[in-house]
Design a protein around this motif. Structure first.
Motif, PDB file in Angstrom:
ATOM      1  N   LEU A 130       0.823  -1.202   0.000  1.00 58.25           N
ATOM      2  CA  LEU A 130       0.000   0.000   0.000  1.00 58.25           C
ATOM      3  C   LEU A 130       0.863   1.261   0.000  1.00 58.25           C
ATOM      4  O   LEU A 130       0.684   2.168  -0.820  1.00 58.25           O
ATOM      5  CB  LEU A 130      -0.912  -0.021   1.229  1.00 58.25           C
ATOM      6  N   LEU A 131       1.839   1.314   0.897  1.00 55.25           N
ATOM      7  CA  LEU A 131       2.689   2.497   0.995  1.00 55.25           C
ATOM      8  C   LEU A 131       3.623   2.624  -0.202  1.00 55.25           C
ATOM      9  O   LEU A 131       3.873   3.729  -0.704  1.00 55.25           O
ATOM     10  CB  LEU A 131       3.503   2.454   2.291  1.00 55.25           C
ATOM     11  N   LEU A 132       4.125   1.495  -0.680  1.00 57.74           N
ATOM     12  CA  LEU A 132       5.040   1.547  -1.816  1.00 57.74           C
ATOM     13  C   LEU A 132       4.312   2.002  -3.079  1.00 57.74           C
ATOM     14  O   LEU A 132       4.891   2.685  -3.935  1.00 57.74           O
ATOM     15  CB  LEU A 132       5.682   0.180  -2.032  1.00 57.74           C
ATOM     16  N   ALA A 133       3.029   1.658  -3.190  1.00 55.93           N
ATOM     17  CA  ALA A 133       2.250   2.102  -4.345  1.00 55.93           C
ATOM     18  C   ALA A 133       2.137   3.626  -4.372  1.00 55.93           C
ATOM     19  O   ALA A 133       2.176   4.236  -5.446  1.00 55.93           O
ATOM     20  CB  ALA A 133       0.860   1.463  -4.310  1.00 55.93           C
ATOM     21  N   PHE A 134       1.994   4.260  -3.220  1.00 63.70           N
ATOM     22  CA  PHE A 134       1.943   5.724  -3.165  1.00 63.70           C
ATOM     23  C   PHE A 134       3.278   6.327  -3.600  1.00 63.70           C
ATOM     24  O   PHE A 134       3.308   7.355  -4.292  1.00 63.70           O
ATOM     25  CB  PHE A 134       1.585   6.183  -1.753  1.00 63.70           C
ATOM     26  N   GLU A 135       4.364   5.708  -3.192  1.00 61.75           N
ATOM     27  CA  GLU A 135       5.679   6.209  -3.603  1.00 61.75           C
ATOM     28  C   GLU A 135       5.848   6.085  -5.113  1.00 61.75           C
ATOM     29  O   GLU A 135       6.390   6.992  -5.772  1.00 61.75           O
ATOM     30  CB  GLU A 135       6.782   5.441  -2.873  1.00 61.75           C
ATOM     31  N   LYS A 136       5.396   4.977  -5.679  1.00 61.56           N
ATOM     32  CA  LYS A 136       5.475   4.805  -7.130  1.00 61.56           C
ATOM     33  C   LYS A 136       4.609   5.828  -7.854  1.00 61.56           C
ATOM     34  O   LYS A 136       5.008   6.408  -8.864  1.00 61.56           O
ATOM     35  CB  LYS A 136       5.019   3.397  -7.516  1.00 61.56           C
ATOM     36  N   ALA A 137       3.415   6.034  -7.331  1.00 67.73           N
ATOM     37  CA  ALA A 137       2.496   6.972  -7.970  1.00 67.73           C
ATOM     38  C   ALA A 137       3.043   8.391  -7.938  1.00 67.73           C
ATOM     39  O   ALA A 137       2.846   9.171  -8.877  1.00 67.73           O
ATOM     40  CB  ALA A 137       1.136   6.931  -7.274  1.00 67.73           C
ATOM     41  N   GLU A 138       3.758   8.757  -6.886  1.00 65.68           N
ATOM     42  CA  GLU A 138       4.343  10.092  -6.782  1.00 65.68           C
ATOM     43  C   GLU A 138       5.338  10.333  -7.904  1.00 65.68           C
ATOM     44  O   GLU A 138       5.484  11.457  -8.395  1.00 65.68           O
ATOM     45  CB  GLU A 138       5.025  10.238  -5.412  1.00 65.68           C
ATOM     46  N   ARG A 139       6.018   9.286  -8.347  1.00 66.08           N
ATOM     47  CA  ARG A 139       7.035   9.433  -9.382  1.00 66.08           C
ATOM     48  C   ARG A 139       6.490   9.198 -10.790  1.00 66.08           C
ATOM     49  O   ARG A 139       7.159   9.508 -11.766  1.00 66.08           O
ATOM     50  CB  ARG A 139       8.172   8.448  -9.121  1.00 66.08           C
ATOM     51  N   ALA A 140       5.299   8.623 -10.873  1.00 69.16           N
ATOM     52  CA  ALA A 140       4.729   8.321 -12.185  1.00 69.16           C
ATOM     53  C   ALA A 140       4.378   9.601 -12.937  1.00 69.16           C
ATOM     54  O   ALA A 140       3.990  10.607 -12.339  1.00 69.16           O
ATOM     55  CB  ALA A 140       3.487   7.451 -12.028  1.00 69.16           C
ATOM     56  N   THR A 141       4.505   9.566 -14.243  1.00 68.64           N
ATOM     57  CA  THR A 141       4.196  10.739 -15.076  1.00 68.64           C
ATOM     58  C   THR A 141       2.875  10.590 -15.823  1.00 68.64           C
ATOM     59  O   THR A 141       2.349  11.567 -16.357  1.00 68.64           O
ATOM     60  CB  THR A 141       5.324  10.971 -16.103  1.00 68.64           C
ATOM     61  N   ASP A 142       2.338   9.379 -15.859  1.00 70.75           N
ATOM     62  CA  ASP A 142       1.091   9.120 -16.570  1.00 70.75           C
ATOM     63  C   ASP A 142      -0.063   9.029 -15.566  1.00 70.75           C
ATOM     64  O   ASP A 142       0.011   8.276 -14.587  1.00 70.75           O
ATOM     65  CB  ASP A 142       1.207   7.818 -17.353  1.00 70.75           C
ATOM     66  N   ASP A 143      -1.137   9.778 -15.812  1.00 68.69           N
ATOM     67  CA  ASP A 143      -2.272   9.793 -14.885  1.00 68.69           C
ATOM     68  C   ASP A 143      -2.934   8.429 -14.772  1.00 68.69           C
ATOM     69  O   ASP A 143      -3.390   8.033 -13.694  1.00 68.69           O
ATOM     70  CB  ASP A 143      -3.302  10.842 -15.307  1.00 68.69           C
ATOM     71  N   ALA A 144      -3.012   7.688 -15.868  1.00 70.80           N
ATOM     72  CA  ALA A 144      -3.618   6.360 -15.828  1.00 70.80           C
ATOM     73  C   ALA A 144      -2.819   5.426 -14.917  1.00 70.80           C
ATOM     74  O   ALA A 144      -3.387   4.621 -14.169  1.00 70.80           O
ATOM     75  CB  ALA A 144      -3.713   5.782 -17.233  1.00 70.80           C
ATOM     76  N   GLU A 145      -1.497   5.558 -14.976  1.00 71.81           N
ATOM     77  CA  GLU A 145      -0.654   4.742 -14.111  1.00 71.81           C
ATOM     78  C   GLU A 145      -0.854   5.125 -12.652  1.00 71.81           C
ATOM     79  O   GLU A 145      -0.924   4.260 -11.763  1.00 71.81           O
ATOM     80  CB  GLU A 145       0.814   4.909 -14.502  1.00 71.81           C
ATOM     81  N   LYS A 146      -0.977   6.429 -12.404  1.00 70.35           N
ATOM     82  CA  LYS A 146      -1.214   6.881 -11.029  1.00 70.35           C
ATOM     83  C   LYS A 146      -2.524   6.319 -10.490  1.00 70.35           C
ATOM     84  O   LYS A 146      -2.597   5.868  -9.342  1.00 70.35           O
ATOM     85  CB  LYS A 146      -1.238   8.404 -10.979  1.00 70.35           C
ATOM     86  N   ARG A 147      -3.557   6.352 -11.308  1.00 72.03           N
ATOM     87  CA  ARG A 147      -4.857   5.858 -10.857  1.00 72.03           C
ATOM     88  C   ARG A 147      -4.798   4.355 -10.554  1.00 72.03           C
ATOM     89  O   ARG A 147      -5.386   3.887  -9.574  1.00 72.03           O
ATOM     90  CB  ARG A 147      -5.921   6.143 -11.912  1.00 72.03           C
ATOM     91  N   ALA A 148      -4.089   3.617 -11.391  1.00 72.84           N
ATOM     92  CA  ALA A 148      -3.967   2.178 -11.153  1.00 72.84           C
ATOM     93  C   ALA A 148      -3.217   1.897  -9.851  1.00 72.84           C
ATOM     94  O   ALA A 148      -3.598   1.027  -9.064  1.00 72.84           O
ATOM     95  CB  ALA A 148      -3.263   1.506 -12.331  1.00 72.84           C
TER      96      ALA A 148
END
Length: 452
Positions: A147-165
């Motif tokens: 759960l926490l690692l997903a937030f860290e990944k999303a913070e660095r993601a550049t694509d909104d679809a990837e962030k939502r996933a």
């Protein structure tokens, strides 16, 4: 060739063996404490665990040590009780021995099976790897990690679809565990996005609660279940009823023919008793629970008893008692006293009678429900009562004080105190979440577990 015997009964004292140190096993052991009866408690873990609060470990509200304690410490005051860390593999009812995985056998005069329950994946055990439940510290830490690692990944993601996933979590099962988990994940996510993450928007966060039945919290009155669903939806949880899951993988869930990408999947859809019944060659009742007589003796086994989630004990209405902590504790206390009475005085105790103290579930900050049968309670007052009850049920005074202080502080500040990701378990590139079945990550989590 006979197996070596680890435990004889010195001075011909009666010997009671208890398998499992959960709510029921500990209550039974304590009731037998400081008596003339020799007691051996066997568990494959060295600690007892307050499972109702595991979801708070998974959502970074508490650390594992807050709700765990070494079994030896819990029972150290009783000089007639010893603890054995071992895995039970079978029971020889004729020889009256418990078989351990290392080949050792422990003899008994009376045996208490209190091995609890495990999650039921309804024939899809392969889903366990992708969707852990909440039955152990390891599973709770595993969920928190992803759960926490997903937030860290999303913070660095550049694509909104990837962030939502990455910020999509799916909780499967609308019972108390699923409801509590879904509410906690939503509140944690919105707090972290609003305070700590600069590149994330609250609209990216999605928490879905899937329930195959017609409504959530089926064991509660319908008006309380409706209140819970309304509250969950008010804090952003999507509640989907009559929606069975069709497939689960490490990065998605399939339901209603739709594949939904998700980074965190939690299973809470049902439980079944541990496989202890197979040790006795019993078919068991629905959910694999062992049928018992009114005095909790296993049917047709005069020296063996079963309690808690393991036992299919019936209430006054001839319906199985629910798999709740209060049932296990009451059965354990009753059985300990009953065995003491039987073995030391030779008298037969009255049948076990369950006294319902109420059923409860917490939904979120300032919201919970209580069902006492004749009357119900919901909202802030129910939430306060839920907190008091759960603090009281913790294993000792130290844990009660520690958890109370942390809850008060987090209520005032909204902070989460255990938002830790094991450093060695973070992959070299945050773009690749570690596989949920990764053996090395699991070992790292176990080694860096709570100090107890």
């Amino acid at each position: 060739m006979t197996n070596p015997t680890l435990a004889e009964t010195p001075n011909k004292k009666h010997h009671v063996v208890i398998i499992g140190a959960g709510f029921g096993g500990l209550a039974c052991a304590k009731a037998l404490g400081d008596t003339e009866i020799e007691v051996t408690v066997i568990d494959r873990r060295n600690h007892n665990l307050f499972q109702p609060l595991l979801y708070q470990v998974a959502t970074a509200a508490l650390s594992p040590a807050d709700i765990s304690e070494p079994i030896r410490r819990t029972l150290a005051r009783y000089r007639n009780i010893r603890v054995v860390l071992a895995e039970v593999t079978g029971i020889d009812a004729v020889a009256q021995e418990v078989k351990l995985s290392d080949g050792i056998a422990i003899g008994y005069d009376r045996l208490v099976i209190a091995t609890g329950s495990e999650y039921n994946y309804f024939g899809h055990d392969d889903w366990r790897r992708a969707a852990p439940g909440l039955k152990s510290v390891h599973e709770a830490r595993q969920i928190r990690h992803h759960l926490l690692l997903a937030f860290e990944k999303a913070e660095r993601a550049t694509d909104d679809a990837e962030k939502r996933a990455l910020l999509t979590s799916v909780v499967i099962g609308g019972g108390p565990t699923g409801v509590e988990m879904a509410g906690a994940v939503s509140e944690l996510g919105r707090f972290m996005i609003g305070r700590d993450f600069r590149n994330l928007d609250p609209s990216f966060l999605r928490v879905i609660l899937l329930e195959a039945g017609p409504r959530i919290l089926s064991s509660f009155p319908e008006d309380l279940a409706r209140y819970a669903q309304d509250y969950l939806e008010g804090i952003g949880v999507e509640v989907l009823t009559a929606t069975p899951v069709e497939a689960i993988a490490t990065d998605h869930v399939v339901f209603n023919g739709t594949k939904l990408p998700a980074s965190c999947i939690v299973w809470g859809a049902g439980v079944k008793a541990s496989p202890a019944g197979t040790w006795l060659g019993l078919e068991g009742k629905p959910g694999a629970r062992i049928p018992v007589d009114p005095d909790l003796q296993v049917k047709d086994h005069p020296f063996i008893y079963a309690i808690g989630d393991t036992a299919a004990a019936l209430g006054p209405d001839d319906k199985p008692l629910p798999a709740l902590a209060q049932v296990a504790k009451q059965q354990g206390h009753y059985l300990g006293k009953a065995l003491c009475q039987t073995l030391t005085k030779g008298t037969k105790p009255e049948a076990f009678r369950f006294r319902n103290r109420g059923n409860t579930a917490v939904i979120g900050r300032n919201a919970a429900i209580f069902d006492f049968g004749r009357w119900q309670l919901k909202g802030r007052l129910a939430w306060l009562l839920w907190a008091i009850v759960h603090v009281y049920l913790l294993v000792n005074f130290e844990k009660r004080i520690l958890v109370s202080i942390q809850w008060i502080w987090r209520y005032l500040t909204s902070q989460r105190g255990a938002r830790l990701i094991e450093e060695d378990a973070v992959p070299s590139t945050v773009r690749d979440l570690p596989d949920r079945g990764n053996v090395e990550a699991s070992r790292l989590q176990e080694r860096s577990g709570e100090e107890m």
